[in-house]
Design an enzyme around this catalytic site. Structure first.
Site, PDB file in Angstrom:
ATOM      1  N   GLY A   1       0.797  -1.219   0.000  1.00  0.00           N
ATOM      2  CA  GLY A   1       0.000   0.000   0.000  1.00  0.00           C
ATOM      3  C   GLY A   1       0.827   1.266   0.000  1.00  0.00           C
ATOM      4  O   GLY A   1       0.364   2.319  -0.453  1.00  0.00           O
TER       5      GLY A   1
ATOM      6  N   GLY B   1      -9.354  13.143 -35.831  1.00  0.00           N
ATOM      7  CA  GLY B   1      -9.633  13.420 -34.434  1.00  0.00           C
ATOM      8  C   GLY B   1      -8.395  13.776 -33.649  1.00  0.00           C
ATOM      9  O   GLY B   1      -8.465  14.519 -32.660  1.00  0.00           O
ATOM     10  N   ALA B   2      -7.234  13.256 -34.056  1.00  0.00           N
ATOM     11  CA  ALA B   2      -5.995  13.565 -33.349  1.00  0.00           C
ATOM     12  C   ALA B   2      -5.661  15.051 -33.467  1.00  0.00           C
ATOM     13  O   ALA B   2      -5.102  15.643 -32.538  1.00  0.00           O
ATOM     14  CB  ALA B   2      -4.858  12.713 -33.906  1.00  0.00           C
TER      15      ALA B   2
END
Length: 534
Positions: free
Chosen positions: A190, A424-425
């Site tokens: 953790g 889209g890039a």
């Protein structure tokens, strides 16, 4: 979690005989402090035998000389059982305090592996909680020097609760003060989540490791045999997982780089990064760019050389240099002002955007926006990487992270299209349509839905198929499509870019534009927080 190695002996628990007067009491205090600072000689020798510095030596390298002010150096744990009541060393295995880096306040805590192996117990955690709270209250960066064996097993759940308090404070401080984690030893279980919640992670080769489950557990559960280094070493996290932003060969170089990074960051989210008087002329022409970048969009080049040509004195600090190398993220200065630079890298996968590149750039954009660092985006992108693996692993939602980060950013934003800006890039790489304040383009720019060859094959496929000489017709149609829709002034004619500029003027124009945008003010709609794609 681990058993605790390298502990000090019981000497710290030896009671002192009170002196009769104040001078005697002061002498006692100095003797006690000297003993606490010196530590156990055997534990120190064991630390150095592993090629590691002590916690105090590390703090000395991080902070300006003579500026460290320690807090709670005499703290001791109150735990009992398993022999703990007989082992109560001062500091309880963590050194906390503040000092300066380049004259500015920085808070720090450093695990002392010589005491309980740097393992976290209740008192240890409370010291860290307190210094984290002070850093936020003072509005100053926090640096953690990590070298610990996890939770102190003998203290049970109280140790685990201590980690919870650290994680909560990491999260509350996120975007408020810079948080830097420096991994100088083991960090398992953790404990690894605290560095993951911070802004930057540094690691040192051979001596630092990070993993949730160690090699023994991995082998027991999966049957895989793996070494500690191959599982969670510096190179693995710098190249494969992307957990580490920087990896260095030794602690001295690592800590010097932390100092340099701090010189580029503001103290908190209410301030701007520190400016420096530029020795590099603001109007310096960048003639070298005309030779660095080929006009042919299919030929590669090193975008890092473009960045170095533009920024002050050619100096930049590249973040995540070896992970997702098809996009470059770096901090540098333009006209003395700190900027964040995001750029496609044609030298790697032609500069295409994929899952890792999108996430890398998105996190960098968010960091810059959180700490008032203007963004300069250099665009040469052929699109998103196609493939079944990319689609199945979530290129849609993970690519959207970059889109979300840019759309959400309120700092000054300038983009420069060098060559390709397809599909889209192009939109994702901080186009005008998603809020860039200014968009410039070189005369080699090609802004389009896709490349001319692909577009012609789609739009004119029937005409090409029906032709007597399909290849000749295809070549002619590609030429016509490029001339009609992909000439360098097409986007400018439609108001999609602010100007087409001479590459040699790029530095001057960027500096002047950033100066104009320095007082930019943009408010987002009131909300508790957004819900970005995950």
């Amino acid at each position: 979690m681990s058993t605790q190695e390298g502990t000090t002996d019981r000497a710290d628990a030896t009671p002192l005989t009170p002196a009769a007067d104040l001078r005697g009491r002061v002498a006692e205090l100095h003797a006690l402090r000297e003993r606490v600072e010196q530590g156990d000689e055997r534990a120190t020798a064991a630390q150095r035998s592993k090629g590691k510095l002590t916690a105090r030596e590390r703090i000395g390298l991080l902070l300006d000389p003579g500026t460290f002010q320690e807090v709670e150096p005499l703290r001791r744990h109150r735990a009992t059982g398993f022999g703990l009541e007989d082992r109560r060393p001062h500091t309880d295995g963590v050194i906390t305090g503040w000092g300066t880096v380049h004259g500015r306040t920085v808070f720090v805590y450093a695990h002392d592996f010589r005491i309980f192996g740097g393992a976290l117990g209740e008192a240890h955690a409370q010291k860290i909680h307190r210094i984290m709270d002070r850093a936020v209250a003072a509005g100053a960066p926090l640096v953690s020097l990590n070298d610990g064996a996890g939770a102190r097993i003998q203290e049970g759940v109280t140790a685990l609760a201590g980690y919870g308090g650290i994680f909560q404070r990491n999260t509350r401080a996120s975007g408020v003060i810079p948080q830097i984690s420096v991994m100088l030893g083991p960090c398992a279980g953790g404990a690894a989540y605290s560095p993951a919640l911070t802004d930057f992670v540094f690691m040192v080769r051979e001596t630092s490791q990070m993993f949730i489950t160690g090699p023994d557990v991995v082998q027991a559960v999966t049957g895989e045999r793996v070494s500690i280094g191959a599982l969670g070493g510096a190179d693995v996290h710098a190249e494969v997982s992307g957990v580490a932003h920087f990896a260095h060969d030794d602690e001295e170089t690592c800590l010097e780089e932390v100092r340099y990074l701090l010189s580029l960051l503001p103290q908190n989210n209410r301030e701007t990064p520190p400016a420096a008087l530029p020795e590099d002329p603001v109007d310096r022409p960048c003639e070298a760019l005309l030779d660095l970048v080929p006009a042919d969009g299919n030929r590669p080049y090193d975008m890092r050389r473009v960045v170095e040509e533009i920024v002050d004195d050619g100096e930049m600090l590249e973040v995540h240099e070896r992970w997702a190398a098809n996009v470059v993220c770096a901090l540098g200065r333009l006209g003395g002002q700190v900027v964040g630079l995001v750029a496609n890298q044609p030298l790697v996968q032609a500069g295409v955007l994929d899952i890792d590149a999108s996430e890398k750039a998105a996190r960098f954009v968010q960091m810059c926006d959180a700490f008032n660092i203007p963004l300069v985006t250099l665009v040469d992108v052929p699109g998103f990487l196609p493939g079944v693996d990319q689609e199945h692993n979530g290129i849609i939602r993970r690519g959207a992270k970059l889109l979300y980060a840019y759309c959400n950013a309120t700092v000054p934003r300038i983009s420069v299209i060098l060559r390709k800006a397809y599909g889209g890039a192009y939109i994702v790489m901080d186009s005008r349509s998603v809020g860039a304040d200014l968009t410039y383009a070189w005369p080699t720019n090609e802004v389009a839905v896709m490349g001319a060859e692909g577009a012609a094959n789609v739009v004119f496929r029937r005409r090409i198929r029906a032709a007597e000489d399909p290849e000749a017709v295809r070549r002619q149609l590609v030429k016509e499509y490029r001339a009609e829709l992909m000439h360098p002034y097409h986007a400018a004619e439609r108001g999609l870019i602010d100007d087409v500029i001479d590459p040699a003027d790029t530095r001057r124009i960027l500096v002047e534009s950033l100066r104009m945008l320095r007082a930019k003010h943009a408010d987002l709609a009131a909300r508790k927080h957004g819900n970005p794609p995950q």
